[in-house]
Design an enzyme around this catalytic site. Structure first.
Site, PDB file in Angstrom:
ATOM      1  CG  ASP A 158      -0.050  -0.212   2.416  1.00  0.00           C
ATOM      2  OD1 ASP A 158       1.075  -0.408   2.485  1.00  0.00           O
ATOM      3  OD2 ASP A 158      -1.197   0.076   3.410  1.00  0.00           O
ATOM      4  CB  ILE A 160       7.402   2.936   0.004  1.00  0.00           C
ATOM      5  CG1 ILE A 160       7.177   1.467  -0.434  1.00  0.00           C
ATOM      6  CG2 ILE A 160       8.925   3.167   0.318  1.00  0.00           C
ATOM      7  CD1 ILE A 160       7.820   1.160  -1.605  1.00  0.00           C
ATOM      8  CG  ASP A 161       6.095   6.545   6.125  1.00  0.00           C
ATOM      9  OD1 ASP A 161       6.844   7.725   6.013  1.00  0.00           O
ATOM     10  OD2 ASP A 161       5.566   6.409   7.168  1.00  0.00           O
ATOM     11  CB  THR A 162      11.036   4.854   6.828  1.00  0.00           C
ATOM     12  OG1 THR A 162      10.699   3.492   7.016  1.00  0.00           O
ATOM     13  CG2 THR A 162      10.355   5.513   8.005  1.00  0.00           C
ATOM     14  N   GLY A 163      10.430   3.229   3.897  1.00  0.00           N
ATOM     15  CA  GLY A 163      11.123   2.299   3.133  1.00  0.00           C
ATOM     16  C   GLY A 163      11.813   1.059   3.936  1.00  0.00           C
ATOM     17  CB  THR A 165       8.330  -2.492   5.750  1.00  0.00           C
ATOM     18  OG1 THR A 165       8.291  -1.711   6.594  1.00  0.00           O
ATOM     19  CG2 THR A 165       7.521  -3.522   5.626  1.00  0.00           C
ATOM     20  CE  LYS A 189       3.013   8.759   4.707  1.00  0.00           C
ATOM     21  NZ  LYS A 189       2.489   8.579   6.386  1.00  0.00           N
ATOM     22  CB  VAL A 238      -3.355   9.338   3.783  1.00  0.00           C
ATOM     23  CG1 VAL A 238      -2.836  10.820   3.537  1.00  0.00           C
ATOM     24  CG2 VAL A 238      -1.964   8.067   3.458  1.00  0.00           C
ATOM     25  CG  ASP A 244      -4.581   0.331   9.820  1.00  0.00           C
ATOM     26  OD1 ASP A 244      -3.463   0.443   9.009  1.00  0.00           O
ATOM     27  OD2 ASP A 244      -4.394   0.113  10.948  1.00  0.00           O
TER      28      ASP A 244
HETATM   29  P1  IMP Z   1       8.080   1.848   5.960  1.00  0.00           P
HETATM   30  O1  IMP Z   1       8.709   0.619   6.599  1.00  0.00           O
HETATM   31  O2  IMP Z   1       8.154   3.140   7.037  1.00  0.00           O
HETATM   32  O3  IMP Z   1       8.145   2.216   4.820  1.00  0.00           O
HETATM   33  O4  IMP Z   1       6.229   1.663   6.342  1.00  0.00           O
HETATM   34  C1  IMP Z   1       5.460   0.964   5.526  1.00  0.00           C
HETATM   35  C2  IMP Z   1       4.125   0.634   6.197  1.00  0.00           C
HETATM   36  O5  IMP Z   1       3.874   1.450   7.055  1.00  0.00           O
HETATM   37  C3  IMP Z   1       3.150   0.701   5.316  1.00  0.00           C
HETATM   38  O6  IMP Z   1       2.880  -0.804   4.481  1.00  0.00           O
HETATM   39  C4  IMP Z   1       2.021   1.098   5.863  1.00  0.00           C
HETATM   40  O7  IMP Z   1       1.080  -0.024   6.235  1.00  0.00           O
HETATM   41  C5  IMP Z   1       2.132   1.834   7.074  1.00  0.00           C
HETATM   42  N1  IMP Z   1       2.140   3.386   6.584  1.00  0.00           N
HETATM   43  C6  IMP Z   1       3.049   4.181   6.508  1.00  0.00           C
HETATM   44  N2  IMP Z   1       2.366   5.499   6.305  1.00  0.00           N
HETATM   45  C7  IMP Z   1       0.993   5.437   6.544  1.00  0.00           C
HETATM   46  C8  IMP Z   1       0.104   6.343   6.272  1.00  0.00           C
HETATM   47  O8  IMP Z   1       0.283   7.467   6.229  1.00  0.00           O
HETATM   48  N3  IMP Z   1      -1.401   5.897   6.665  1.00  0.00           N
HETATM   49  C9  IMP Z   1      -1.559   4.294   6.913  1.00  0.00           C
HETATM   50  N4  IMP Z   1      -0.400   3.556   6.911  1.00  0.00           N
HETATM   51  C10 IMP Z   1       0.992   4.089   6.651  1.00  0.00           C
END
Ligand code: IMP
Length: 272
Positions: A158, A160-163, A165, A189, A238, A244
């Site tokens: 859904d 990629i925020d920090t990337g 995961t 993001k 979001v 969620d």
């Molecule tokens: P990352 O490891 O920081 O890239 O986080 C990825 C996961 O965080 C995504 O798969 C989402 O499930 C969750 N996530 C990150 N940003 C949001 C957001 O704005 N809304 C809901 N879930 C988020």
């Protein structure tokens, strides 16, 4: 067949493979939502009653998301040239995007002269504490990951925020030696916390331009796992379209920005 003909045939096959590879490596356009984009007023669209007081603005109405998903499906199918594909859904947030993307691929399968055989699987990716700098994710559920060995794999996520995961998940899946590994993320993001795993970064990016937060594996992963992006979004939290906030808002069809009332109302402690 003469040795000369065999050599010609081999050269033709090699250049076809090269052409295919370079087509698939081409960065695909994505939709970038600017930081100053106001979005849409809530009363312009149908919102479930139970969420009306909890949202600031609609960032992306459901219809725009669906149109973008249709194009992403077309890009994926045309790059793969109808080779079999295993789609891996990252639960729970990726389920709606996954369902709609797979639906569109199935529609292309039904309407075209060629079709792409599909397998699907569902996993949850859980990061766990690790002393090593490369990191790992624990994969929960799904078939034995041996099933991806030698296959074209599309990871459907859904956001990629920090990337972090995704980089860890890619490193873990790579150990099973899939034939190709590709990521479709509906959202990326724009955040200063990004580890550098972003669209339009390809193998030719000099390694010294990766951010300091970057995983040491990033250059390798970027060169081996193409990232399809639906929308690049500003640094807001979001919800909706299966994204969620403490398990709420997955049933909202549009993607919206949460307001302070929503954050308070659905805070972990008030519902646990
Ligand atoms: P990352 O490891 O920081 O890239 O986080 C990825 C996961 O965080 C995504 O798969 C989402 O499930 C969750 N996530 C990150 N940003 C949001 C957001 O704005 N809304 C809901 N879930 C988020």
């Amino acid at each position: 067949m003469s040795a000369q003909d065999a050599a010609k045939r081999e050269t033709a096959a090699t250049s076809e493979v090269d052409a295919k590879r370079s087509r698939a490596d081409q960065p695909k356009p994505f939709v970038s939502i600017p930081d100053n984009f106001d979005g849409y007023a809530l009363d312009s669209f149908c919102i479930p009653k139970h969420y009306e007081d909890s949202l600031e603005r609609i960032l992306l109405p459901h219809g725009i998301i669906m149109d973008r998903v249709a194009k992403m499906a077309r890009d994926i199918v045309s790059d793969l040239e109808y080779e079999p594909l295993t789609c891996l859904c990252i639960l729970k947030g990726g389920h709606q995007f996954f369902a709609d993307l797979v639906d569109r691929i199935k529609m292309l399968n039904e309407s075209g002269p060629l079709s792409l055989p599909l397998r699907i699987d569902f996993i949850r990716a859980k990061s766990y504490e690790d002393d090593h700098s490369t990191g790992k994710v624990q994969i929960i559920g799904g078939d034995n990951m041996e099933s991806i060995r030698g296959r074209n794999v599309l990871i459907v996520e859904d956001m990629i925020d920090t990337g972090n995961t995704m980089v860890k998940l890619l490193a873990t899946l790579r150990e099973y030696e899939p034939k190709t590994l590709r990521v479709a993320s509906l959202f990326v993001k724009r955040t200063p916390l990004s580890n550098g795993y972003k669209p339009h970064c390809t193998s030719d990016r000099p390694s010294n331009t990766y951010p300091t937060r970057a995983s040491p594996l990033l250059p390798l992963l970027m060169s081996t796992a193409f990232l399809d992006t639906g929308f690049e979004v500003p640094n807001h939290f979001v919800v909706g379209y299966a994204l969620d906030y403490n398990e709420y808002f997955r049933d909202l069809p549009h993607v919206a920005i949460l307001n302070d009332t929503g954050k308070e109302k659905y805070k972990m402690s008030s519902h646990d």
